[in-house]
Design a protein around this motif. Structure first.
Motif, PDB file in Angstrom:
ATOM      1  N   ALA A 300       0.796  -1.227   0.000  1.00 44.36           N
ATOM      2  CA  ALA A 300       0.000   0.000   0.000  1.00 44.36           C
ATOM      3  C   ALA A 300       0.825   1.272   0.000  1.00 44.36           C
ATOM      4  N   ASP A 301       2.152   1.158   0.011  1.00 40.95           N
ATOM      5  CA  ASP A 301       2.952   2.380   0.105  1.00 40.95           C
ATOM      6  C   ASP A 301       4.144   2.344  -0.841  1.00 40.95           C
ATOM      7  N   ASP A 302       5.023   3.309  -0.694  1.00 38.52           N
ATOM      8  CA  ASP A 302       6.145   3.490  -1.626  1.00 38.52           C
ATOM      9  C   ASP A 302       7.172   2.367  -1.566  1.00 38.52           C
ATOM     10  N   ARG A 303       7.187   1.582  -0.493  1.00 39.23           N
ATOM     11  CA  ARG A 303       8.179   0.518  -0.381  1.00 39.23           C
ATOM     12  C   ARG A 303       8.015  -0.530  -1.471  1.00 39.23           C
ATOM     13  N   ALA A 304       6.808  -0.664  -2.017  1.00 37.33           N
ATOM     14  CA  ALA A 304       6.562  -1.698  -3.031  1.00 37.33           C
ATOM     15  C   ALA A 304       7.495  -1.563  -4.223  1.00 37.33           C
ATOM     16  N   LEU A 305       7.946  -0.355  -4.506  1.00 37.64           N
ATOM     17  CA  LEU A 305       8.838  -0.126  -5.650  1.00 37.64           C
ATOM     18  C   LEU A 305      10.278   0.147  -5.218  1.00 37.64           C
ATOM     19  N   GLN A 306      10.578  -0.215  -3.970  1.00 43.98           N
ATOM     20  CA  GLN A 306      11.935  -0.063  -3.454  1.00 43.98           C
ATOM     21  C   GLN A 306      12.494  -1.435  -3.100  1.00 43.98           C
ATOM     22  N   ALA A 307      13.825  -1.536  -3.076  1.00 48.48           N
ATOM     23  CA  ALA A 307      14.454  -2.787  -2.651  1.00 48.48           C
ATOM     24  C   ALA A 307      14.161  -3.010  -1.164  1.00 48.48           C
ATOM     25  N   PRO A 308      13.961  -4.282  -0.762  1.00 50.11           N
ATOM     26  CA  PRO A 308      14.025  -5.528  -1.537  1.00 50.11           C
ATOM     27  C   PRO A 308      12.681  -5.956  -2.140  1.00 50.11           C
ATOM     28  N   TRP A 309      11.647  -5.132  -2.017  1.00 51.73           N
ATOM     29  CA  TRP A 309      10.324  -5.507  -2.522  1.00 51.73           C
ATOM     30  C   TRP A 309      10.220  -5.391  -4.051  1.00 51.73           C
ATOM     31  N   ARG A 310      11.015  -4.509  -4.639  1.00 47.97           N
ATOM     32  CA  ARG A 310      10.808  -4.120  -6.025  1.00 47.97           C
ATOM     33  C   ARG A 310      10.824  -5.299  -7.002  1.00 47.97           C
ATOM     34  N   ALA A 311      11.789  -6.205  -6.877  1.00 51.99           N
ATOM     35  CA  ALA A 311      11.893  -7.324  -7.825  1.00 51.99           C
ATOM     36  C   ALA A 311      10.627  -8.184  -7.790  1.00 51.99           C
ATOM     37  N   ILE A 312      10.112  -8.430  -6.596  1.00 57.38           N
ATOM     38  CA  ILE A 312       8.889  -9.225  -6.463  1.00 57.38           C
ATOM     39  C   ILE A 312       7.699  -8.457  -7.028  1.00 57.38           C
ATOM     40  N   THR A 313       7.666  -7.159  -6.750  1.00 55.36           N
ATOM     41  CA  THR A 313       6.574  -6.324  -7.258  1.00 55.36           C
ATOM     42  C   THR A 313       6.547  -6.334  -8.780  1.00 55.36           C
ATOM     43  N   GLN A 314       7.721  -6.224  -9.399  1.00 58.27           N
ATOM     44  CA  GLN A 314       7.769  -6.193 -10.858  1.00 58.27           C
ATOM     45  C   GLN A 314       7.293  -7.507 -11.462  1.00 58.27           C
ATOM     46  N   GLN A 315       7.660  -8.613 -10.829  1.00 57.81           N
ATOM     47  CA  GLN A 315       7.189  -9.925 -11.291  1.00 57.81           C
ATOM     48  C   GLN A 315       5.659  -9.983 -11.232  1.00 57.81           C
ATOM     49  N   TRP A 316       5.095  -9.516 -10.104  1.00 61.19           N
ATOM     50  CA  TRP A 316       3.636  -9.509  -9.963  1.00 61.19           C
ATOM     51  C   TRP A 316       2.982  -8.566 -10.965  1.00 61.19           C
ATOM     52  N   LEU A 317       3.564  -7.396 -11.155  1.00 60.48           N
ATOM     53  CA  LEU A 317       3.001  -6.435 -12.100  1.00 60.48           C
ATOM     54  C   LEU A 317       2.919  -7.010 -13.507  1.00 60.48           C
ATOM     55  N   ASP A 318       3.963  -7.696 -13.925  1.00 55.57           N
ATOM     56  CA  ASP A 318       3.968  -8.276 -15.271  1.00 55.57           C
ATOM     57  C   ASP A 318       2.853  -9.299 -15.436  1.00 55.57           C
ATOM     58  N   GLU A 319       2.696 -10.172 -14.450  1.00 58.96           N
ATOM     59  CA  GLU A 319       1.651 -11.195 -14.534  1.00 58.96           C
ATOM     60  C   GLU A 319       0.260 -10.575 -14.414  1.00 58.96           C
ATOM     61  N   ALA A 320       0.104  -9.636 -13.488  1.00 60.75           N
ATOM     62  CA  ALA A 320      -1.192  -8.996 -13.297  1.00 60.75           C
ATOM     63  C   ALA A 320      -1.595  -8.204 -14.531  1.00 60.75           C
ATOM     64  N   ALA A 321      -0.656  -7.506 -15.134  1.00 63.79           N
ATOM     65  CA  ALA A 321      -0.967  -6.687 -16.303  1.00 63.79           C
ATOM     66  C   ALA A 321      -1.451  -7.537 -17.465  1.00 63.79           C
ATOM     67  N   HIS A 322      -0.817  -8.672 -17.702  1.00 63.81           N
ATOM     68  CA  HIS A 322      -1.261  -9.545 -18.791  1.00 63.81           C
ATOM     69  C   HIS A 322      -2.671 -10.090 -18.521  1.00 63.81           C
ATOM     70  N   ALA A 323      -2.956 -10.400 -17.261  1.00 64.08           N
ATOM     71  CA  ALA A 323      -4.293 -10.888 -16.916  1.00 64.08           C
ATOM     72  C   ALA A 323      -5.334  -9.781 -17.071  1.00 64.08           C
ATOM     73  N   ILE A 324      -4.986  -8.561 -16.684  1.00 62.89           N
ATOM     74  CA  ILE A 324      -5.918  -7.436 -16.815  1.00 62.89           C
ATOM     75  C   ILE A 324      -6.187  -7.136 -18.282  1.00 62.89           C
ATOM     76  N   VAL A 325      -5.161  -7.187 -19.115  1.00 60.28           N
ATOM     77  CA  VAL A 325      -5.354  -6.933 -20.544  1.00 60.28           C
ATOM     78  C   VAL A 325      -6.223  -8.022 -21.167  1.00 60.28           C
ATOM     79  N   PHE A 326      -6.082  -9.248 -20.704  1.00 60.77           N
ATOM     80  CA  PHE A 326      -6.965 -10.319 -21.175  1.00 60.77           C
ATOM     81  C   PHE A 326      -8.427  -9.938 -20.920  1.00 60.77           C
ATOM     82  N   ALA A 327      -8.704  -9.392 -19.722  1.00 63.79           N
ATOM     83  CA  ALA A 327     -10.057  -8.959 -19.384  1.00 63.79           C
ATOM     84  C   ALA A 327     -10.477  -7.751 -20.222  1.00 63.79           C
ATOM     85  N   ILE A 328      -9.560  -6.819 -20.426  1.00 61.93           N
ATOM     86  CA  ILE A 328      -9.862  -5.630 -21.231  1.00 61.93           C
ATOM     87  C   ILE A 328     -10.205  -6.028 -22.663  1.00 61.93           C
ATOM     88  N   HIS A 329      -9.474  -6.981 -23.205  1.00 62.72           N
ATOM     89  CA  HIS A 329      -9.711  -7.412 -24.584  1.00 62.72           C
ATOM     90  C   HIS A 329     -11.132  -7.963 -24.731  1.00 62.72           C
TER      91      HIS A 329
END
Length: 413
Positions: A300-329
């Motif tokens: 819920a805060d800025d730490r999500a895009l800071q180390a050590p959370w950032r690498a995990i966040t980016q992995q989740w963002l990539d997967e979530a974004a593809h799933a959201i675009v599937f719904a948008i399509h």
């Protein structure tokens, strides 16, 4: 609760005024208020042009609204061609309402004035709510809001809007909650209980639909007429707006993007396809943090895009974004949308990162035969659900059309 009957009587003061001749007059008053709400402070001449009411009618209406305490006169405007003009604006103290967001991880309560500005905010975080704890907190905060309003403010308190999941006890396995605790909500009438505590009119709406309302009335929905709204929270959800109307559907659950299946079920499959919420919800990111022994509240805060959370966040963002675009399509194919608005209960930097990931994911889908809608950031963030709830009583008592959140462009007599 002491004073509940008095509150109900006080709240009735600004109910829509009807009389044998007053129906049209009341409607025109609401048209004027809505014009100012959508366009900001306006002089009488501009109001007449916008609403297509005569200058004489505008003069009479605005005089009554000023006397009722709903409008304020601004400073005299000089220096333009013609007579000096006086802009008229909504009086922030003209009316108040309360919005309650009852979520799976937090309770938020807002006291909102006539302009939609937040006067007070109270929050309670928890792992999973119990009815007893939630209603005790609501009772306490309602008392605080009453004290803040004072006698004059209480006379102008219009009601309460509650935003909560339609199935607060659902998906307990994904939440890691035992069935007994979850089922307690299935036996609880939230609207009736809050009405009993407050003595006020109470409206209930699905939480993500309420967030959609906030965006429709106070955000990008002013300029986008048809859109799917996606709100990323503990569970991802959404709303649907067509021609500036929030669509409820048969069961009040239109726009439930979180329940969309992410692939087809084959004839030999023994398990149902996963839903969007199992991939693109913040609870999924929390679980990833916990597995890495990181604080899950960082979602819920800025730490999500800071180390050590950032690498995990980016992995989740990539997967979530593809799933959201599937719904948008799929939504774009069915609805021919003007846009998609994405928001969530996370930082604005996180929202920007999600939109960037969605933009990249869009190129992996075949859009032949369908227009790819523009994906836009929401503007209200974590307050969206409680704010949308608070806007419901104001709309019911002051908007020109009782159909949910019809926006004003030009309205004639």
């Amino acid at each position: 609760m002491n004073g509940a009957g008095e509150l109900a009587q006080e709240a009735s003061r600004l109910r829509p005024r009807g009389s044998s001749q007053g129906g049209l007059r009341q409607y025109n008053e609401r048209v004027v208020l809505q014009a100012i709400r959508n366009h900001g402070a306006l002089p009488g001449a501009a109001l007449a042009r916008l609403t297509q009411l005569t200058p004489q009618t505008i003069s009479l209406i605005t005089k009554r609204l000023i006397e009722d305490g709903l409008l304020l006169r601004g400073a005299l405007l000089r220096g333009k061609v013609g007579q000096p003009s006086v802009p008229l604006a909504l009086n922030p103290d003209g009316a108040f309402s309360i919005g309650i967001k009852l979520g799976r991880r937090s309770l938020d309560m807002l006291l909102v004035d006539f302009t939609g500005a937040v006067r007070a905010r109270r929050s309670l975080a928890y792992d999973y709510p119990t009815p007893e704890a939630v209603f005790e907190e609501i009772d306490l905060r309602l008392a605080e809001f009453r004290a803040l309003l004072g006698a004059s403010g209480l006379e102008r308190l219009q009601g309460i809007g509650i935003a909560a999941p339609l199935s607060l006890g659902g998906w307990q396995a994904l939440m890691g909650v035992d069935a007994k605790r979850a089922l307690a909500w299935n036996r609880t009438d939230v609207r009736a209980k809050v009405a009993e505590l407050s003595g006020l009119p109470v409206t209930f709406v699905k939480d993500t639909a309420a967030a959609c309302v906030a965006e429709l009335v106070a955000g990008r929905g002013r300029s986008v007429r048809s859109f799917v709204y996606v709100f990323v929270d503990t569970f991802i959800g959404g709303g649907l707006v067509i021609d500036s109307h929030l669509q409820g559907g048969l069961n009040g659950n239109a726009g439930a993007v979180g329940s969309l299946a992410l692939n087809r079920a084959g004839p030999g499959d023994t398990a149902a396809p996963p839903q969007l919420l199992s991939v693109a919800s913040l609870i999924t990111l929390e679980r990833l943090y916990e597995a890495a022994r990181l604080d899950p509240s960082a979602v819920a805060d800025d730490r999500a895009l800071q180390a050590p959370w950032r690498a995990i966040t980016q992995q989740w963002l990539d997967e979530a974004a593809h799933a959201i675009v599937f719904a948008i399509h799929g939504a774009a194919c069915l609805l021919d949308l003007e846009g998609v608005i994405v928001d969530g209960s996370f930082s604005r930097d996180m929202l920007a990162a999600m939109l960037d990931a969605i933009d990249k994911a869009k190129h992996r889908y075949n859009w032949e035969g369908v227009e790819c809608p523009e994906v836009l950031p929401g503007t209200t963030g974590s307050d969206a659900r409680a704010l949308g709830g608070a806007l419901l009583p104001l709309h019911a008592n002051f908007a020109p059309d009782r159909d949910l959140f019809l926006k004003l462009d030009k309205t004639s007599t």
